[in-house]
Scaffold this motif. Structure first.
Motif, mmCIF file in Angstrom:
data_model
loop_
_atom_site.group_PDB
_atom_site.id
_atom_site.type_symbol
_atom_site.label_atom_id
_atom_site.label_comp_id
_atom_site.label_asym_id
_atom_site.label_seq_id
_atom_site.Cartn_x
_atom_site.Cartn_y
_atom_site.Cartn_z
ATOM 1 N N GLU A 284 5.588 26.361 12.753
ATOM 2 C CA GLU A 284 4.362 25.973 12.041
ATOM 3 C C GLU A 284 4.287 24.481 11.738
ATOM 4 O O GLU A 284 3.257 24.010 11.239
ATOM 5 C CB GLU A 284 4.199 26.780 10.748
ATOM 6 N N ASP A 285 5.331 23.737 12.023
ATOM 7 C CA ASP A 285 5.278 22.280 11.899
ATOM 8 C C ASP A 285 4.653 21.625 13.135
ATOM 9 O O ASP A 285 4.432 20.416 13.155
ATOM 10 C CB ASP A 285 6.687 21.701 11.699
ATOM 11 N N THR A 286 4.388 22.420 14.146
ATOM 12 C CA THR A 286 3.776 21.898 15.371
ATOM 13 C C THR A 286 2.404 21.311 15.069
ATOM 14 O O THR A 286 1.545 21.981 14.492
ATOM 15 C CB THR A 286 3.654 23.012 16.423
ATOM 16 N N ALA A 287 2.214 20.056 15.436
ATOM 17 C CA ALA A 287 0.961 19.348 15.144
ATOM 18 C C ALA A 287 1.038 17.946 15.732
ATOM 19 O O ALA A 287 2.105 17.505 16.175
ATOM 20 C CB ALA A 287 0.733 19.255 13.637
ATOM 21 N N VAL A 288 -0.092 17.260 15.708
ATOM 22 C CA VAL A 288 -0.092 15.821 15.951
ATOM 23 C C VAL A 288 0.097 15.146 14.594
ATOM 24 O O VAL A 288 -0.615 15.461 13.635
ATOM 25 C CB VAL A 288 -1.397 15.343 16.605
ATOM 26 N N TYR A 289 1.053 14.248 14.530
ATOM 27 C CA TYR A 289 1.383 13.567 13.282
ATOM 28 C C TYR A 289 0.826 12.145 13.300
ATOM 29 O O TYR A 289 0.977 11.423 14.288
ATOM 30 C CB TYR A 289 2.890 13.538 13.076
ATOM 31 N N TYR A 290 0.190 11.768 12.195
ATOM 32 C CA TYR A 290 -0.416 10.455 12.037
ATOM 33 C C TYR A 290 0.130 9.794 10.770
ATOM 34 O O TYR A 290 0.535 10.475 9.832
ATOM 35 C CB TYR A 290 -1.929 10.569 11.873
ATOM 36 N N CYS A 291 0.076 8.488 10.756
ATOM 37 C CA CYS A 291 0.335 7.778 9.511
ATOM 38 C C CYS A 291 -0.877 6.916 9.191
ATOM 39 O O CYS A 291 -1.629 6.507 10.084
ATOM 40 C CB CYS A 291 1.599 6.933 9.585
ATOM 41 N N ASN A 292 -1.064 6.657 7.916
ATOM 42 C CA ASN A 292 -2.150 5.789 7.497
ATOM 43 C C ASN A 292 -1.878 5.329 6.086
ATOM 44 O O ASN A 292 -1.085 5.916 5.348
ATOM 45 C CB ASN A 292 -3.506 6.496 7.564
ATOM 46 N N LYS A 293 -2.546 4.275 5.698
ATOM 47 C CA LYS A 293 -2.400 3.740 4.355
ATOM 48 C C LYS A 293 -3.520 4.294 3.488
ATOM 49 O O LYS A 293 -4.453 4.952 3.967
ATOM 50 C CB LYS A 293 -2.439 2.216 4.383
ATOM 51 N N ILE A 294 -3.396 4.034 2.191
ATOM 52 C CA ILE A 294 -4.457 4.382 1.246
ATOM 53 C C ILE A 294 -4.959 3.080 0.629
ATOM 54 O O ILE A 294 -4.151 2.329 0.069
ATOM 55 C CB ILE A 294 -3.948 5.327 0.143
ATOM 56 N N PRO A 295 -6.286 2.761 0.720
ATOM 57 C CA PRO A 295 -7.316 3.482 1.462
ATOM 58 C C PRO A 295 -7.077 3.404 2.967
ATOM 59 O O PRO A 295 -6.423 2.473 3.431
ATOM 60 C CB PRO A 295 -8.613 2.760 1.073
ATOM 61 N N PRO A 296 -7.578 4.374 3.714
ATOM 62 C CA PRO A 296 -7.222 4.461 5.128
ATOM 63 C C PRO A 296 -7.815 3.353 5.988
ATOM 64 O O PRO A 296 -8.921 2.885 5.758
ATOM 65 C CB PRO A 296 -7.775 5.826 5.553
ATOM 66 N N SER B 133 0.829 -1.207 0.000
ATOM 67 C CA SER B 133 0.000 0.000 0.000
ATOM 68 C C SER B 133 0.863 1.255 0.000
ATOM 69 O O SER B 133 1.989 1.247 0.490
ATOM 70 C CB SER B 133 -0.888 0.039 1.248
ATOM 71 N N THR B 134 0.275 2.326 -0.513
ATOM 72 C CA THR B 134 0.859 3.643 -0.277
ATOM 73 C C THR B 134 0.610 4.012 1.180
ATOM 74 O O THR B 134 -0.493 3.808 1.702
ATOM 75 C CB THR B 134 0.218 4.692 -1.197
ATOM 76 N N VAL B 135 1.618 4.538 1.833
ATOM 77 C CA VAL B 135 1.496 4.996 3.222
ATOM 78 C C VAL B 135 1.817 6.481 3.258
ATOM 79 O O VAL B 135 2.799 6.924 2.647
ATOM 80 C CB VAL B 135 2.434 4.215 4.161
ATOM 81 N N ARG B 136 0.990 7.221 3.962
ATOM 82 C CA ARG B 136 1.188 8.660 4.077
ATOM 83 C C ARG B 136 1.373 9.080 5.522
ATOM 84 O O ARG B 136 0.826 8.454 6.436
ATOM 85 C CB ARG B 136 -0.024 9.416 3.519
ATOM 86 N N TRP B 137 2.099 10.159 5.715
ATOM 87 C CA TRP B 137 2.127 10.881 6.976
ATOM 88 C C TRP B 137 1.198 12.086 6.839
ATOM 89 O O TRP B 137 1.209 12.771 5.810
ATOM 90 C CB TRP B 137 3.531 11.359 7.320
ATOM 91 N N TYR B 138 0.437 12.325 7.898
ATOM 92 C CA TYR B 138 -0.482 13.447 7.965
ATOM 93 C C TYR B 138 -0.151 14.247 9.233
ATOM 94 O O TYR B 138 0.497 13.730 10.147
ATOM 95 C CB TYR B 138 -1.929 12.973 8.072
ATOM 96 N N ARG B 139 -0.666 15.459 9.295
ATOM 97 C CA ARG B 139 -0.553 16.216 10.533
ATOM 98 C C ARG B 139 -1.793 17.073 10.736
ATOM 99 O O ARG B 139 -2.437 17.464 9.772
ATOM 100 C CB ARG B 139 0.700 17.088 10.550
#
Length: 113
Positions: free
Chosen positions: A88-100, A32-38
């Motif tokens: 401005e990079d301050t955030a909660v960071y998540y990872c997930n696959k596509i589809p999530p 799967s494609t895996v993404r980082w989100y914030r």
């Protein structure tokens, strides 16, 4: 059930670096494609970097040239190396696959002096 667990966040000064880890169950990394989100307080969750099943990385403009996504298929882990961090990079960071799959707890990144 697919699980992805984020770790590695913390408090860092502007200009500093952190490396986040996303440990995945099964063979997600290879299939799967895996993404980082914030997600910053009061804002929507946005993707910042992704890596395809074939290993091709891609980045949002806001982090291009500063963040590097990589993976270790043997460890079923995706990494996000974050350099030249800004407040401005301050955030909660998540990872997930596509589809999530289900969202994990995320890991807090705070960039502050």
């Amino acid at each position: 059930q697919v699980q992805l667990v984020e770790s590695g966040g913390g408090l860092v000064q502007p200009g500093g670096s952190l490396r986040l880890s996303c440990a995945a169950s099964g063979s997600i990394i290879r299939t799967s494609t895996v993404r980082w989100y914030r997600q910053a307080p009061g804002k929507q969750r946005d993707w910042v970097a992704g890596i395809s099943s074939g290993g091709t990385p891609y980045y949002a403009d806001s982090v291009k040239g500063r963040f590097i996504i990589s993976r270790d298929s043997a460890k079923n882990t995706v990494y996000l190396q974050m350099n030249s961090l800004k407040p401005e990079d301050t955030a909660v960071y998540y990872c997930n696959k596509i589809p999530p799959a289900s969202w994990g707890q995320g890991t807090q990144v705070t960039v502050s002096s």
